[in-house]
Enzyme design. Structure first.
Site, mmCIF file in Angstrom:
data_model
loop_
_atom_site.group_PDB
_atom_site.id
_atom_site.type_symbol
_atom_site.label_atom_id
_atom_site.label_comp_id
_atom_site.label_asym_id
_atom_site.label_seq_id
_atom_site.Cartn_x
_atom_site.Cartn_y
_atom_site.Cartn_z
ATOM 1 N N CYS A 151 1.620 4.449 1.462
ATOM 2 C CA CYS A 151 0.571 3.456 1.277
ATOM 3 C C CYS A 151 -0.754 3.616 2.473
ATOM 4 O O CYS A 151 -1.798 3.387 1.908
ATOM 5 C CB CYS A 151 1.300 2.123 1.321
ATOM 6 S SG CYS A 151 2.005 1.705 2.882
ATOM 7 N N ASP A 342 1.558 -2.931 4.036
ATOM 8 C CA ASP A 342 1.019 -2.112 3.091
ATOM 9 C C ASP A 342 -0.402 -2.208 2.931
ATOM 10 O O ASP A 342 -1.153 -3.056 3.509
ATOM 11 C CB ASP A 342 1.346 -2.972 1.670
ATOM 12 C CG ASP A 342 0.949 -2.153 0.320
ATOM 13 O OD1 ASP A 342 0.935 -0.756 0.549
ATOM 14 O OD2 ASP A 342 0.549 -2.829 -0.532
ATOM 15 N N TRP A 359 -7.274 -1.376 -6.918
ATOM 16 C CA TRP A 359 -6.741 -1.163 -5.409
ATOM 17 C C TRP A 359 -5.920 0.244 -5.517
ATOM 18 O O TRP A 359 -4.744 0.022 -6.315
ATOM 19 C CB TRP A 359 -6.129 -2.239 -5.036
ATOM 20 C CG TRP A 359 -7.154 -3.487 -4.956
ATOM 21 C CD1 TRP A 359 -7.737 -4.409 -5.969
ATOM 22 C CD2 TRP A 359 -7.909 -3.789 -3.709
ATOM 23 N NE1 TRP A 359 -8.605 -5.022 -5.597
ATOM 24 C CE2 TRP A 359 -8.656 -4.960 -4.250
ATOM 25 C CE3 TRP A 359 -7.859 -3.267 -2.562
ATOM 26 C CZ2 TRP A 359 -9.645 -5.455 -3.286
ATOM 27 C CZ3 TRP A 359 -8.740 -4.090 -1.499
ATOM 28 C CH2 TRP A 359 -9.548 -5.013 -2.024
ATOM 29 N N HIS A 361 -3.025 2.530 -3.691
ATOM 30 C CA HIS A 361 -2.125 2.385 -2.760
ATOM 31 C C HIS A 361 -0.908 3.211 -3.239
ATOM 32 O O HIS A 361 -1.014 3.989 -4.335
ATOM 33 C CB HIS A 361 -1.567 1.066 -2.488
ATOM 34 C CG HIS A 361 -1.179 0.148 -3.679
ATOM 35 N ND1 HIS A 361 0.122 -0.442 -3.931
ATOM 36 C CD2 HIS A 361 -1.733 -0.043 -4.970
ATOM 37 C CE1 HIS A 361 0.208 -1.055 -5.207
ATOM 38 N NE2 HIS A 361 -1.189 -0.777 -5.701
#
Length: 418
Positions: A151, A342, A359, A361
């Site tokens: 992450c 995270d 987003w 990740h």
């Protein structure tokens, strides 16, 4: 079910280890603001304490390696001996290079999230995000090494230096917190510490925190235009903030807010900003983490959260992250295990509707021949990203700077591909 088969089963339904595991339904997402959040990742997906320990240890190792001049074995301040990376985490591997011209396959999209293997993300990054002065770049071995940490690796490879987290924003409703403490009864068998931690957690509004960061980044980017020295940039910034009566105008010139640009390594690099503010741009990423990190404070706060920790300034929205040691939540009951943080990369998207922003990740470090398996990369819409797990009670939105010539922060992110 053995761990390898279990991992494959989880991957099939889009499981995530480092953060939010499955995409919440619209009903779940709507309930998040009322405090109804999912449990821990380990609890939801059946990970062993060893699995979580390995993830946390690699996260910590990335943190120490990302600090210039720090030896790889040094732990961050405040971290206990339990965070020393165990031998089993040596199964992390750097993803192999991908041909520059190879096009990525489409991600698998579901419920506000799209997922792909790390190798395919590298192909997409090279095609869409790698551009330097308009030219595509192959992801280097050093960049793939950063990416392999999971992450935080996704944010790291896009931001350049390891994320410093100094310029953080959040939104906390003090009135809601005080009123809820008075008017909401604790749940059955809920301790006072657990109750106060829950009420504090539910008084944060991630969407408002994100909006504050976006608004400030927009002002910074306007101030950067045509500013060929730092003094001009700061004067432009102060003028804009004064014109809108923004509380940030009162920040000291040495504060994280005004010193953020000069403290960005790429600002001084010849192939980056070369000390010219107009060659830089402000971008955004996010971090989810646990508030109870004071190892000298009451144990209950490490288990249930510290209501006073990491609250934003009510005027500026700034969060003091100096005490963030990336220490995970402490178990309150036998068998509990929590991941320590995270990260999600946003960049400089211009989509006005926060819920439609994307987003990027990852699930965990890349371990194709280890117990956890290969790393996957996720593109989540904001409700999915901000939902979080019980592992985290804070969500902050960070501003950092990257060279304007970098295209790791495109205006429009197309979820999945193509």
């Amino acid at each position: 079910m053995d761990k390898r088969r279990r991992f494959l089963a989880f991957t099939a339904v889009g499981a995530v280890i480092c953060t939010a595991g499955f995409a919440p339904s619209s009903g779940q997402a709507a309930g998040i603001g009322n405090g109804e959040r999912k449990g821990s990742y380990a609890e939801t997906h059946g990970l062993t304490p060893d699995d979580v320990e390995n993830i946390n240890a690699l996260n910590e190792r990335a943190l120490t390696l990302g600090r210039p001049g720090k030896p790889p074995t040094e732990l961050p301040p405040g971290a206990g001996p339990s965070l020393q990376p165990p031998a089993s985490v040596d199964d992390r591997e750097t993803p192999p290079a991908e041909p520059l011209e190879r096009m990525p396959d489409a991600y698998r999209a579901y419920g506000g999230r799209a997922t792909t293997v790390v190798n395919n993300y590298i192909r997409k990054w090279q095609q869409a995000y790698s551009h330097r002065d308009g030219k595509k770049q192959q992801m280097t071995e050093a960049q793939r090494e950063k990416l392999s940490y999971g992450c935080v690796g996704v944010t790291w490879v896009n931001s350049g230096p390891y994320p410093a987290n100094k310029l953080a924003f959040a939104s906390f409703d003090e009135n809601k917190y005080r009123n809820d403490l008075k008017n909401i009864a604790p749940r059955p068998d809920e301790t006072r510490a657990e109750f106060e931690g829950r009420i504090a957690k539910n008084s944060f509004d991630e969407e408002k925190g994100f909006k504050r960061a976006r608004d400030v980044a927009a002002v910074m980017n306007k101030a950067l235009e045509g500013a060929h020295d730092e003094g001009t940039y700061i004067n432009n910034l102060r003028t804009a903030l004064t014109n809108t009566n923004d509380p940030l105008r009162h920040e000291d010139s040495r504060s994280n807010f005004y010193s953020a640009l000069r403290n960005t390594p790429t600002f001084t690099e010849r192939d980056g900003g070369n000390h010219d503010p107009s060659r830089m741009k402000a971008v955004i990423y996010s971090k989810h983490f646990w508030s109870g990190q004071d190892q000298r404070g009451p144990a209950d706060k490490r288990k249930y959260g510290d209501p006073e920790a990491f609250r934003p300034d009510q005027g500026t929205g700034l969060v003091d992250m100096s005490k963030d040691r990336s220490i995970p939540r402490s178990p309150a009951r036998p068998g509990e295990s929590w991941v320590n943080f995270d990260y999600g990369w946003f960049g400089a998207q211009t989509e006005a509707d926060a819920d439609k922003t994307i987003w990027t990740h990852g699930n965990h470090y890349h371990s194709p021949h280890g117990s956890l398996g290969p790393m996957h990369v996720y593109e989540s819409k904001f409700p999915n990203w901000s939902a979080g797990y019980a592992d985290f009670d804070r969500g902050t939105y960070m501003i950092t700077f990257i060279p304007r010539s970098w295209n790791t922060a495109p205006d429009k992110v197309q979820q999945g591909w193509p």
